[in-house]
Design a protein around this motif. Structure first.
Motif, PDB file in Angstrom:
ATOM      1  N   MET A  19      -4.826   0.206   4.549  1.00  0.00           N
ATOM      2  CA  MET A  19      -4.788   0.903   3.295  1.00  0.00           C
ATOM      3  C   MET A  19      -5.530   2.243   3.396  1.00  0.00           C
ATOM      4  O   MET A  19      -5.100   3.224   2.840  1.00  0.00           O
ATOM      5  CB  MET A  19      -5.401  -0.002   2.231  1.00  0.00           C
ATOM      6  N   LYS A  20      -6.652   2.245   4.121  1.00  0.00           N
ATOM      7  CA  LYS A  20      -7.418   3.477   4.273  1.00  0.00           C
ATOM      8  C   LYS A  20      -6.605   4.524   5.019  1.00  0.00           C
ATOM      9  O   LYS A  20      -6.678   5.708   4.707  1.00  0.00           O
ATOM     10  CB  LYS A  20      -8.718   3.211   5.026  1.00  0.00           C
ATOM     11  N   LYS A  21      -5.841   4.086   6.009  1.00  0.00           N
ATOM     12  CA  LYS A  21      -5.041   5.020   6.802  1.00  0.00           C
ATOM     13  C   LYS A  21      -3.954   5.665   5.947  1.00  0.00           C
ATOM     14  O   LYS A  21      -3.669   6.857   6.081  1.00  0.00           O
ATOM     15  CB  LYS A  21      -4.430   4.298   7.994  1.00  0.00           C
ATOM     16  N   LEU A  22      -3.361   4.883   5.066  1.00  0.00           N
ATOM     17  CA  LEU A  22      -2.317   5.403   4.195  1.00  0.00           C
ATOM     18  C   LEU A  22      -2.892   6.446   3.236  1.00  0.00           C
ATOM     19  O   LEU A  22      -2.320   7.512   3.038  1.00  0.00           O
ATOM     20  CB  LEU A  22      -1.660   4.255   3.416  1.00  0.00           C
ATOM     21  N   ILE A  23      -4.051   6.146   2.664  1.00  0.00           N
ATOM     22  CA  ILE A  23      -4.680   7.081   1.736  1.00  0.00           C
ATOM     23  C   ILE A  23      -5.093   8.360   2.461  1.00  0.00           C
ATOM     24  O   ILE A  23      -4.892   9.463   1.961  1.00  0.00           O
ATOM     25  CB  ILE A  23      -5.889   6.415   1.045  1.00  0.00           C
ATOM     26  N   LEU A  24      -5.653   8.212   3.672  1.00  0.00           N
ATOM     27  CA  LEU A  24      -6.046   9.379   4.453  1.00  0.00           C
ATOM     28  C   LEU A  24      -4.843  10.252   4.774  1.00  0.00           C
ATOM     29  O   LEU A  24      -4.903  11.473   4.654  1.00  0.00           O
ATOM     30  CB  LEU A  24      -6.745   8.949   5.745  1.00  0.00           C
ATOM     31  N   ALA A  71      -2.089  10.477   3.049  1.00  0.00           N
ATOM     32  CA  ALA A  71      -1.632  11.116   1.811  1.00  0.00           C
ATOM     33  C   ALA A  71      -2.531  12.295   1.449  1.00  0.00           C
ATOM     34  O   ALA A  71      -2.042  13.360   1.045  1.00  0.00           O
ATOM     35  CB  ALA A  71      -1.614  10.092   0.680  1.00  0.00           C
ATOM     36  N   VAL A  72      -3.833  12.137   1.593  1.00  0.00           N
ATOM     37  CA  VAL A  72      -4.763  13.229   1.272  1.00  0.00           C
ATOM     38  C   VAL A  72      -4.538  14.411   2.209  1.00  0.00           C
ATOM     39  O   VAL A  72      -4.501  15.559   1.773  1.00  0.00           O
ATOM     40  CB  VAL A  72      -6.232  12.735   1.347  1.00  0.00           C
ATOM     41  N   VAL A 103       4.554  17.499   5.119  1.00  0.00           N
ATOM     42  CA  VAL A 103       5.092  16.410   5.947  1.00  0.00           C
ATOM     43  C   VAL A 103       4.468  16.446   7.335  1.00  0.00           C
ATOM     44  O   VAL A 103       4.034  15.422   7.867  1.00  0.00           O
ATOM     45  CB  VAL A 103       6.630  16.496   6.025  1.00  0.00           C
ATOM     46  N   ILE A 104       4.394  17.613   7.922  1.00  0.00           N
ATOM     47  CA  ILE A 104       3.804  17.736   9.259  1.00  0.00           C
ATOM     48  C   ILE A 104       2.321  17.363   9.223  1.00  0.00           C
ATOM     49  O   ILE A 104       1.825  16.640  10.092  1.00  0.00           O
ATOM     50  CB  ILE A 104       4.006  19.161   9.813  1.00  0.00           C
ATOM     51  N   GLY A 125      -2.048  13.701  10.444  1.00  0.00           N
ATOM     52  CA  GLY A 125      -3.163  12.918   9.913  1.00  0.00           C
ATOM     53  C   GLY A 125      -2.969  11.430  10.128  1.00  0.00           C
ATOM     54  O   GLY A 125      -3.905  10.703  10.464  1.00  0.00           O
ATOM     55  N   GLY A 126      -1.738  10.958   9.953  1.00  0.00           N
ATOM     56  CA  GLY A 126      -1.452   9.548  10.195  1.00  0.00           C
ATOM     57  C   GLY A 126      -1.613   9.170  11.655  1.00  0.00           C
ATOM     58  O   GLY A 126      -2.100   8.092  11.982  1.00  0.00           O
ATOM     59  N   ALA A 127      -1.221  10.072  12.543  1.00  0.00           N
ATOM     60  CA  ALA A 127      -1.385   9.800  13.972  1.00  0.00           C
ATOM     61  C   ALA A 127      -2.853   9.754  14.357  1.00  0.00           C
ATOM     62  O   ALA A 127      -3.276   8.926  15.169  1.00  0.00           O
ATOM     63  CB  ALA A 127      -0.652  10.861  14.795  1.00  0.00           C
TER      64      ALA A 127
END
Length: 99
Positions: free
Chosen positions: A1-6, A8-9, A48-49, A54-56
């Protein structure tokens, strides 16, 4: 969940910084073309990029060193003579012995 929020931010920040510079560029422009659609598309692409980057970063799954700690003690059972608590005599009892 933290990764998803990070992710998105990071995406929102990247998109908002991309759109913030568009207004000042249009204010200084001597050409009066309506390129608002291109600016919005650029901001979305930057978001998007940024979200993917950030997700990676947040989803870094490299192997980590974990200290295994000390090895467990080596134990065995031995027959030993122990003193009898009732009459002061001795008897043989199985005792667990560890190093």
């Amino acid at each position: 969940m933290k990764k998803l929020i990070l992710s998105a931010v990071v995406g929102v920040v990247a998109a908002s910084t991309g759109m913030g510079g568009v207004d000042t560029a249009f204010a200084r422009s001597h050409h009066h073309h309506n390129n608002t659609g291109a600016a919005v598309a650029g901001g979305i692409a930057a978001g998007v990029i940024g979200g993917l980057v950030g997700g990676a970063i947040a989803n870094n799954r490299e192997p980590r060193y974990v200290d295994p700690g000390p090895p467990p003690p080596r134990c065995w059972v031995e027959d030993r003579r122990v003193q009898n608590a009732y009459d002061g005599g001795w008897h043989v009892e199985s005792v667990r012995v560890c190093e």
